[in-house]
Write an enzyme that holds these catalytic residues in place. Structure first.
Site: not given
Ligand code: NAD
Length: 235
Positions: A32, A103, A118, A126, A187-188, A210
């Site tokens: 992101f 992913d 996440h 459904c 990761t930020s 990082n």
């Protein structure tokens, strides 16, 4: 730095890895907040708004247009970082991977204990009858994906404004609490509550690998700046 990282890994017996989108950029999946990340692309709304529960409910068609194009990468393969972590688990040094990624690449690399905070783009269900659907059901539909029963198929990913799965959270926190070494990478540390999980760590070595600096850099015992795949392949 690298020799210290190697030394810590050699001397640890309960490593937990906590990762984010940067772990998969070397597999060709944009994160992101990097310069070429999704936040820098010109969309009508910021990605955080599009990937929210409200947007999903009120603009379902636009949600799926964005999601299909930017969040599903079925051709992506695990990179050197995913593979090294699976190897460290196999030799019983690493006890768990806690990931913010959706992913499925840690599992594809062979990691067994993976807490996907996440969720995963590979699982979909459904909203009406609860039937599970593979990722192809999202990909093959040109509009809003629908189940045979007529219900909307929703990705099993945690959207902004939605809460995390309790069992996954508890598993992740317990693993972090017991660890002697926590490696945080890619990761930020700006997405909560996930970023707050590192406060449960009370072991000896808190490590950050990082590309860029984060707002929490001052908390770490060791920081290695660079690409996670390149760095872990040297271990
Ligand atoms: P982020 O985009 O906010 O930050 C990524 C961080 O990783 C940056 O600090 C960047 O400098 C670093 N980085 C990028 N490439 C790297 C590399 N090769 N090696 C080391 N560091 C690297 O990501 P975030 O903190 O995970 O938060 C974004 C949210 O979006 C998360 O919830 C995540 O699940 C989701 N997301 C997931 C994916 C995926 O599943 N692959 C992709 C994009 C976004």
């Amino acid at each position: 730095m690298l020799s210290r990282l190697k030394e810590i890994i050699n001397n640890s017996s309960d490593i937990v890895f906590f990762g984010g989108a940067g772990v998969s950029t070397e597999s060709g999946i944009p994160d992101f907040r990097s310069a070429d990340g999704l936040y820098m692309m010109n969309y009508k709304y910021p990605p955080e708004s599009i990937l929210s529960h409200t947007f999903f409910t009120e603009h379902t068609k636009e949600f799926f247009e964005f999601y299909r194009k930017n969040m599903i990468f079925t051709d992506a393969k695990p990179n050197a970082a995913h593979l090294k972590l699976a190897e460290l688990e196999k030799v019983k040094k690493l006890k768990a991977v806690v990931t913010q990624n959706i992913d499925g690449l840690h599992t594809a690399a062979g990691s067994k204990t993976v807490f996907e905070l996440h969720g995963s783009t590979l699982r979909n269900y459904c909203m009406k009858c609860g039937k599970f659907h593979g990722v192809e059901s999202i990909l093959k539909s040109a509009d809003v994906p629908k189940c045979e029963c007529g219900g909307i198929i929703k990705p099993d990913v945690v959207l902004y404004e939605e809460s995390l799965d309790e069992e996954t959270v508890n598993g992740a926190i317990n693993a972090i609490k017991k660890a002697d070494t926590l490696i945080v990478a890619g990761t930020s540390l700006r997405v909560y509550p996930a970023a707050g999980f590192i406060r449960y760590f009370s072991g000896d070595n808190l490590i950050l690998i990082n590309k860029d600096s984060t707002e929490m850099d001052n908390r770490f015992d060791l920081i290695v700046n660079g690409k996670i795949g390149e760095i872990l392949s040297l271990i």
